[in-house]
Design a protein around this motif. Structure first.
Motif, short mmCIF file in Angstrom:
data_model
loop_
_atom_site.label_atom_id
_atom_site.label_comp_id
_atom_site.label_asym_id
_atom_site.label_seq_id
_atom_site.Cartn_x
_atom_site.Cartn_y
_atom_site.Cartn_z
N LYS A 335 0.56 -1.30 -0.01
CA LYS A 335 0.00 -0.08 0.04
C LYS A 335 0.75 1.36 0.16
CE LYS A 335 -3.86 2.18 2.17
NZ LYS A 335 -4.94 2.19 3.30
N THR A 336 1.93 1.27 0.94
CA THR A 336 2.71 2.16 0.80
C THR A 336 4.23 1.53 0.35
OG1 THR A 336 2.00 3.38 2.73
CG2 THR A 336 4.35 3.98 2.19
N PRO A 337 4.33 1.65 -1.12
CA PRO A 337 5.36 1.01 -1.51
C PRO A 337 7.08 0.72 -0.84
CG PRO A 337 4.96 2.57 -3.16
CD PRO A 337 3.86 2.69 -1.86
N ILE A 338 7.29 2.24 -0.31
CA ILE A 338 8.54 2.47 0.17
C ILE A 338 8.39 2.25 1.71
CG2 ILE A 338 10.43 3.74 0.34
CD1 ILE A 338 9.96 2.97 -2.55
N ARG A 339 9.26 1.32 2.18
CA ARG A 339 9.58 1.06 3.70
C ARG A 339 10.27 2.17 4.46
NH1 ARG A 339 9.61 -5.23 4.25
NH2 ARG A 339 9.65 -5.95 2.16
N SER A 340 11.57 2.70 3.93
CA SER A 340 12.30 3.44 4.45
C SER A 340 11.97 4.79 5.04
CB SER A 340 13.50 3.92 3.48
OG SER A 340 14.22 2.45 2.97
N LEU A 341 12.46 5.02 6.38
CA LEU A 341 12.09 6.28 6.88
C LEU A 341 12.79 7.54 6.73
CD1 LEU A 341 11.16 4.61 10.42
CD2 LEU A 341 9.57 5.12 8.39
N ASN A 342 14.00 7.33 6.06
CA ASN A 342 14.87 8.35 6.06
C ASN A 342 15.32 8.48 4.41
OD1 ASN A 342 15.58 9.45 8.55
ND2 ASN A 342 16.26 7.15 8.73
N PRO A 343 15.67 9.68 3.91
CA PRO A 343 15.79 9.87 2.69
C PRO A 343 16.81 9.10 1.52
CG PRO A 343 15.62 12.00 3.23
CD PRO A 343 15.41 11.00 4.37
N ARG A 344 17.87 8.81 2.50
CA ARG A 344 19.11 8.11 1.86
C ARG A 344 18.88 6.69 1.53
NH1 ARG A 344 25.16 7.54 3.30
NH2 ARG A 344 24.19 6.53 5.27
N GLU A 345 17.88 6.11 2.82
CA GLU A 345 17.48 4.59 2.65
C GLU A 345 16.23 4.68 1.79
OE1 GLU A 345 18.24 5.70 6.16
OE2 GLU A 345 20.10 5.07 5.20
N VAL A 346 15.62 5.56 1.41
CA VAL A 346 14.62 5.66 0.33
C VAL A 346 15.14 5.58 -1.03
CG1 VAL A 346 12.93 7.02 -0.92
CG2 VAL A 346 12.90 6.98 1.59
N VAL A 347 16.16 6.18 -1.26
CA VAL A 347 17.12 6.25 -2.51
C VAL A 347 17.59 4.86 -2.71
CG1 VAL A 347 18.81 7.07 -3.85
CG2 VAL A 347 17.54 8.67 -2.40
N GLN A 348 18.19 4.15 -1.54
CA GLN A 348 18.71 2.73 -1.71
C GLN A 348 17.84 2.02 -2.06
OE1 GLN A 348 19.38 0.52 1.99
NE2 GLN A 348 21.68 1.24 1.72
N GLU A 349 16.43 2.14 -1.22
CA GLU A 349 15.67 1.01 -1.64
C GLU A 349 14.96 1.10 -2.85
OE1 GLU A 349 11.14 -0.22 0.30
OE2 GLU A 349 12.51 1.22 1.36
N VAL A 350 15.01 2.21 -3.36
CA VAL A 350 14.32 2.22 -4.99
C VAL A 350 15.18 1.96 -6.11
CG1 VAL A 350 13.55 3.96 -6.57
CG2 VAL A 350 12.80 4.48 -4.40
N TYR A 351 16.66 2.03 -5.88
CA TYR A 351 17.35 1.48 -6.48
C TYR A 351 17.40 -0.29 -6.59
CZ TYR A 351 19.30 5.66 -8.66
OH TYR A 351 19.78 6.81 -9.57
N GLY A 352 17.23 -0.55 -5.44
CA GLY A 352 17.18 -2.16 -5.23
C GLY A 352 15.81 -2.39 -5.77
N TRP A 353 14.67 -1.88 -5.70
CA TRP A 353 13.63 -2.29 -6.29
C TRP A 353 13.61 -2.23 -7.92
CZ3 TRP A 353 8.75 1.91 -5.54
CH2 TRP A 353 7.69 1.18 -5.99
N LEU A 354 14.32 -1.16 -8.60
CA LEU A 354 14.66 -1.29 -9.93
C LEU A 354 15.39 -2.53 -10.23
CD1 LEU A 354 15.34 2.49 -10.39
CD2 LEU A 354 13.49 1.07 -11.25
N LEU A 355 16.49 -3.02 -9.46
CA LEU A 355 17.52 -3.80 -9.76
C LEU A 355 16.69 -5.07 -9.73
CD1 LEU A 355 20.45 -2.83 -8.02
CD2 LEU A 355 20.59 -3.59 -10.37
N GLY A 356 15.71 -5.27 -8.71
CA GLY A 356 14.68 -6.17 -8.60
C GLY A 356 14.14 -6.65 -9.88
N HIS A 357 13.48 -5.54 -10.46
CA HIS A 357 12.63 -5.58 -11.66
C HIS A 357 13.47 -6.02 -12.94
CE1 HIS A 357 10.81 -4.11 -15.40
NE2 HIS A 357 9.39 -4.49 -14.60
#
Length: 408
Positions: A335-357
């Motif tokens: 429902k909220t696709p991103i888990r991370s509570l801080n911007p650096r980890e948000v960016v980290q998570e999005v790139y991990g998401w893209l790598l998963g795809h």
């Protein structure tokens, strides 16, 4: 009966052992390479080494509905089975330890890994990947909700809302460059919500080359987009808004016409000149009535590049919408696709998401290539389920017994 004694084991594995099932998509050597480039290797032995955290950030989007500890269990399930056979037990770290390890890793490693690996893969034999001998690419953007924390709100910002109210979540804007015939995301940029899609998408043109045909929707139309695409040596086919007018210079045999697009004030100050392009107008009948489309293209010759073919093939641009749906609904689905509570980890998570795809789609391409079919005929969700099951299984399987997608 005497129970077997277990001893606590420290994690000591190589990057390639963890993601052996998707080695051809995300090689362990590539992970080690970017860790070296970003000085992200730890100086002392840790229970959560950097290469494992890289794998975890990718895997947290493969098992998106699970907690971080459960994702970590899934990720090393096959290895834990081996340790148990040896009477060794590995205690899963606490959530706070996982968070600290992600913070140590930062976001640069994940972005470097993404840009190192992703690239167009389609060949001349890939159905629907080329038009007039040009590789079909598409650009578009989307927005993602991020957790409502003060840090995320400050960096990414909220969308507009009625006076006296505030949106439920801050949002991050994501722009994508996609190979239409494979759904592979070959470049991506993220930015705060307040920065417009049209501004950021121009930076994606760094990844287009001669021999490509870039498609875009009317929301991305601008003189600067046309000019920058041509500067890259790339052809384009884009839709234009209804309020944009063109004066026909010459009507061509197929009903399309040549016209000039003039520079905006900013571009004129930089010395840019008007650009000749071709305008294709057509009407589509639907249940709700007729809808008129206007396309502009750098493919000027009506004999070699018929207007009817371009009008029909333009609708391949909607493959980008299907790719975004794969990313946001089938791969993630939270429902909220991103888990991370801080911007650096948000960016980290999005790139991990893209790598998963990237991992799912590149393996689908390899399988389709072996079968001699279009990769778009394979099911994304089904492939994802296979990968989830394969990751622990491949950790238990000798390399020589692995299928074609285990090792190149």
């Amino acid at each position: 009966m005497q129970l077997k004694e277990f001893s606590l084991v420290s994690l000591s594995i190589e990057s390639g052992e963890v993601l052996k099932a998707i080695e051809t998509a995300i090689p362990g050597k590539a992970i080690e390479q970017v860790l070296g480039q970003t000085d992200s290797r730890e100086t002392r032995k840790r229970k959560l080494p950097s290469h494992l955290i890289v794998c975890l950030v990718i895997a947290m989007n493969i098992w998106s509905s699970d907690s971080m500890r459960t994702v970590l269990k899934n990720l090393v399930k096959g290895l834990r089975t081996q340790w148990l056979k040896l009477g060794q037990y590995w205690r899963v770290p606490s959530p706070s330890s996982i968070t600290e390890a992600r913070q140590r890793l930062g976001c640069q490693t994940m972005s470097r890994l993404f840009h190192l690996l992703v690239r167009p893969l389609a060949t001349a034999e890939t159905p629907g990947a080329f038009l007039f001998g040009l590789r079909v690419m598409a650009a578009d953007g989307t927005v993602l909700d991020v957790p409502d924390t003060p840090a995320n709100a400050k960096v990414f910002g909220y969308p507009g809302s009625p006076k006296g109210t505030r949106a439920a979540f801050p949002k991050i804007r994501l722009v994508l460059l996609i190979e239409a015939g494979t759904h592979l995301i070959v470049d991506a940029l993220m930015c705060p919500y307040r920065i417009g899609e049209r501004v950021r998408v121009k930076k994606l043109l760094r990844s287009v080359t001669p021999g490509m045909l870039l498609m875009w929707d009317r929301g991305l139309h601008s003189y600067q987009m046309v000019q920058a695409t041509q500067m890259q040596g790339c052809h384009f086919l884009g839709r234009v808004p209804a309020n944009v007018k063109f004066v026909p210079e010459r009507v061509l045999d197929d009903g399309s016409y040549l016209a000039w697009i003039h520079p905006d004030g900013k571009s004129k100050k930089k010395g840019f000149n008007k650009i000749l392009l071709r305008v294709i107008e057509y009407t589509i009948d639907s249940e709700t009535g007729q809808k008129t489309y206007r396309l502009i293209t750098s493919l000027l010759d009506p004999q070699n590049y018929p207007a009817l073919v371009q009008a029909r093939e333009y609708h391949q641009r909607w493959e980008v919408e299907n790719t975004i749906d794969e990313l946001k609904t089938h791969l993630n689905g939270r429902k909220t696709p991103i888990r991370s509570l801080n911007p650096r980890e948000v960016v980290q998570e999005v790139y991990g998401w893209l790598l998963g795809h990237w991992a799912v789609r590149s393996l689908m391409f390899q399988a389709a290539q072996q079968a001699g079919i279009s990769p778009l005929r394979l099911g994304f969700t089904g492939t994802l389920k296979v990968i989830r099951a394969a990751i622990p299984e491949f950790q238990n399987t000798p390399t020589e017994q692995l299928p074609f997608f285990g090792h190149g």
